[in-house]
Design an enzyme around this catalytic site. Structure first.
Site, short mmCIF file in Angstrom:
data_model
loop_
_atom_site.label_atom_id
_atom_site.label_comp_id
_atom_site.label_asym_id
_atom_site.label_seq_id
_atom_site.Cartn_x
_atom_site.Cartn_y
_atom_site.Cartn_z
N ARG A 92 0.76 -1.27 -0.40
CA ARG A 92 -0.05 -0.15 -0.03
C ARG A 92 0.41 1.45 0.32
O ARG A 92 2.09 1.64 1.15
CB ARG A 92 -0.71 -0.26 1.11
CG ARG A 92 -2.18 -0.48 1.36
CD ARG A 92 -3.12 -1.10 2.44
NE ARG A 92 -3.48 -1.90 2.35
CZ ARG A 92 -5.39 -1.73 1.96
NH1 ARG A 92 -5.18 -1.11 1.14
NH2 ARG A 92 -5.76 -2.65 0.76
N LEU A 94 1.87 4.46 1.89
CA LEU A 94 1.63 5.20 2.92
C LEU A 94 1.21 6.69 1.84
O LEU A 94 1.55 7.70 1.97
CB LEU A 94 3.26 5.56 3.77
CG LEU A 94 3.18 3.54 3.69
CD1 LEU A 94 4.59 4.30 4.68
CD2 LEU A 94 2.34 3.69 5.26
N HIS A 110 13.71 -1.61 -3.17
CA HIS A 110 12.23 -1.80 -4.50
C HIS A 110 13.41 -2.49 -5.24
O HIS A 110 14.45 -2.35 -5.22
CB HIS A 110 12.42 -0.41 -4.78
CG HIS A 110 11.22 0.16 -6.27
ND1 HIS A 110 9.91 -0.42 -6.70
CD2 HIS A 110 11.94 0.02 -7.49
CE1 HIS A 110 9.24 -0.08 -7.83
NE2 HIS A 110 10.78 -0.17 -7.98
N GLU A 175 18.65 -8.18 -2.90
CA GLU A 175 18.04 -7.46 -1.79
C GLU A 175 17.79 -7.87 -0.85
O GLU A 175 18.07 -6.52 0.16
CB GLU A 175 15.99 -7.95 -2.37
CG GLU A 175 15.89 -6.70 -3.61
CD GLU A 175 14.50 -7.40 -3.66
OE1 GLU A 175 13.69 -7.18 -2.28
OE2 GLU A 175 13.85 -7.77 -4.79
C1 GRF Z 1 10.13 -7.79 -3.42
O1 GRF Z 1 10.86 -7.37 -4.53
C2 GRF Z 1 10.44 -6.01 -2.99
O2 GRF Z 1 11.87 -5.80 -3.28
C3 GRF Z 1 9.23 -5.54 -2.92
O3 GRF Z 1 8.84 -6.35 -2.70
C4 GRF Z 1 9.10 -7.81 -2.34
C5 GRF Z 1 8.82 -7.99 -1.75
O4 GRF Z 1 9.43 -9.68 -0.76
N1 GRF Z 1 9.15 -3.93 -2.91
P1 GRF Z 1 9.03 -10.19 0.23
O5 GRF Z 1 8.29 -10.30 0.75
O6 GRF Z 1 10.34 -9.14 1.21
O7 GRF Z 1 10.04 -12.12 -0.42
#
Ligand code: GRF
Length: 203
Positions: A92, A94, A110, A175
């Site tokens: 969502r 914010l 992201h 990530e």
């Molecule tokens: C990830 O790719 C993150 O970058 C994006 O949403 C996804 C979330 O994945 N904002 P998870 O729920 O952390 O596995």
């Protein structure tokens, strides 16, 4: 004593798990104090509960106004005495109300190299555009969409035979690394925001 972190998540929760692992391995000086989700079925809530972390589903549909829903999130975050809010797959947007009333900074991860490909499906957008490198961005959250000051980015190659799934998997590994690194820099008090620039002290 490390920082107390609130995590907001809507789904799978792999970034939450990565943060939990980094804490367990001593790579983040802090603890997750609370996990909040807008989705009752979010795996992130299960991961938190299995680890004994307080985890709550806050149903946006139970509130007449978005601000009331967000006020409840902020209240739970305040009660948990958090110094950082991490969005980890929180689906969502914010509102400015949340951002201006939060008592601590908000970070997001992201799956694209911002400012390219903000919004949904960053990996798919990158693939369709035909870029040769992709990656992920950890940034502070401001009132715009994926527009806050960038803390760190990690890059991966885009291969000729990549699908959205293979590219997403390659980015996801980065990530997990990037989010923990950014949180630890924050926990160490090493992030200095100067306008759009986030400087890392001691580098
Ligand atoms: C990830 O790719 C993150 O970058 C994006 O949403 C996804 C979330 O994945 N904002 P998870 O729920 O952390 O596995």
């Amino acid at each position: 004593m490390g920082i107390r972190i609130a995590v907001l998540a809507s789904g799978r929760g792999s970034n939450l798990l990565a943060i939990m692992n980094s804490i367990a391995e001593g790579k983040i000086n802090g603890e997750i104090a609370v996990v909040l989700s807008d989705k009752a079925e979010a795996k992130a809530l299960d991961h938190a509960r299995e680890a004994g972390i307080p985890a709550y589903h806050v149903n946006p549909k139970a509130y007449e106004q978005k601000a009331d829903y967000e006020a409840e999130l902020l209240c739970l975050i305040e009660q948990a005495d958090c110094q950082l809010i991490c969005l980890a797959g929180y689906m969502r947007i914010l509102s400015p109300y949340f951002i201006s009333h939060a008592s601590c900074p908000v970070m997001n991860i992201h799956p694209a190299l911002l400012p390219s490909f903000p919004g949904l499906h960053g990996q798919r957008q990158a693939l369709e555009y035909g870029v040769k490198v992709a990656g992920c961005t950890v940034h502070f959250v401001d009132e715009g969409m994926d527009s806050g000051a960038i803390i760190l980015q990690k890059v991966v190659p885009v291969l000729d035979d990549d699908t959205e799934d293979t590219l997403s998997a390659r980015i996801l590994v980065q990530e997990h690394q990037a989010y923990s690194e950014a949180i630890q820099l924050f926990a160490q008090g090493r992030l200095e925001v100067c306008g759009r620039m986030v400087k890392v002290k001691g580098e």
